[in-house]
Every structure is written in structure tokens, then in C-alpha cells.
Write a protein that holds these residues in place. Structure first.
Motif, PDB file in Angstrom:
ATOM      1  N   MET A  80       0.831  -1.200   0.000  1.00 50.73           N
ATOM      2  CA  MET A  80       0.000   0.000   0.000  1.00 50.73           C
ATOM      3  C   MET A  80       0.869   1.255   0.000  1.00 50.73           C
ATOM      4  O   MET A  80       1.706   1.440   0.870  1.00 50.73           O
ATOM      5  CB  MET A  80      -0.942  -0.012   1.210  1.00 50.73           C
ATOM      6  N   GLU A  81       0.679   2.102  -1.024  1.00 48.97           N
ATOM      7  CA  GLU A  81       1.402   3.361  -1.152  1.00 48.97           C
ATOM      8  C   GLU A  81       0.574   4.537  -0.664  1.00 48.97           C
ATOM      9  O   GLU A  81       1.104   5.611  -0.398  1.00 48.97           O
ATOM     10  CB  GLU A  81       1.809   3.574  -2.605  1.00 48.97           C
ATOM     11  N   GLY A 111      -2.247   0.826  -4.018  1.00 50.39           N
ATOM     12  CA  GLY A 111      -0.999   0.108  -3.824  1.00 50.39           C
ATOM     13  C   GLY A 111      -0.563  -0.531  -5.132  1.00 50.39           C
ATOM     14  O   GLY A 111      -1.169  -0.316  -6.187  1.00 50.39           O
TER      15      GLY A 111
END
Length: 65
Positions: free
Chosen positions: A25-26, A31
Motif C-alpha cells: 500500500m502506497e 498500492g
């Protein structure tokens, strides 16, 4: 050339729909898979965590889960 790239991406994403993915997850709802495909989640997840998601659809740019 751009159309060919977009078509190849859509085919790749379509092949990943329904397959469980490990997603880094960004952002809370975005993500990337181990193969760098973008995934948009309907729910929030902790940033920096790897979560298990199974995409249910794709929009030509991202997997949707």
C-alpha cells in the motif's frame, strides 16, 4: 504506440482479475502488486503494509479490489 501500450496493459490487468495479490500500500486506497500493477482498493489500508487483495475488476489502468 500509445494505443498498443494501453491495450497490452488492459490485457495484463484482465489476466490478474480474480487472482489473489499481495499489494504494497502506497496510499490508504492505492498500492502495487509484486508485478507493479496499480491496485485501487474500496477500503482503507495502512500505508507501507503488504495486504492480500483479490481484484474484482479493472479499468484499463488499475486493478479494482
Amino acid at each position: 504506440l500509445r494505443a498498443a501500450g494501453a491495450s497490452a496493459l488492459a490485457r495484463h490487468l484482465a489476466a490478474e482479475v480474480g487472482r489473489p495479490q499481495r499489494v504494497l500500500m502506497e496510499a490508504p486506497r492505492m498500492g502495487r502488486t509484486e508485478r507493479f500493477a496499480e491496485v485501487r482498493s474500496a477500503a482503507d489500508h495502512p500505508v507501507g503494509r503488504i495486504v492480500a487483495l483479490t481484484p474484482q475488476a479493472q479499468d484499463g489502468r488499475s486493478l479494482l479490489g
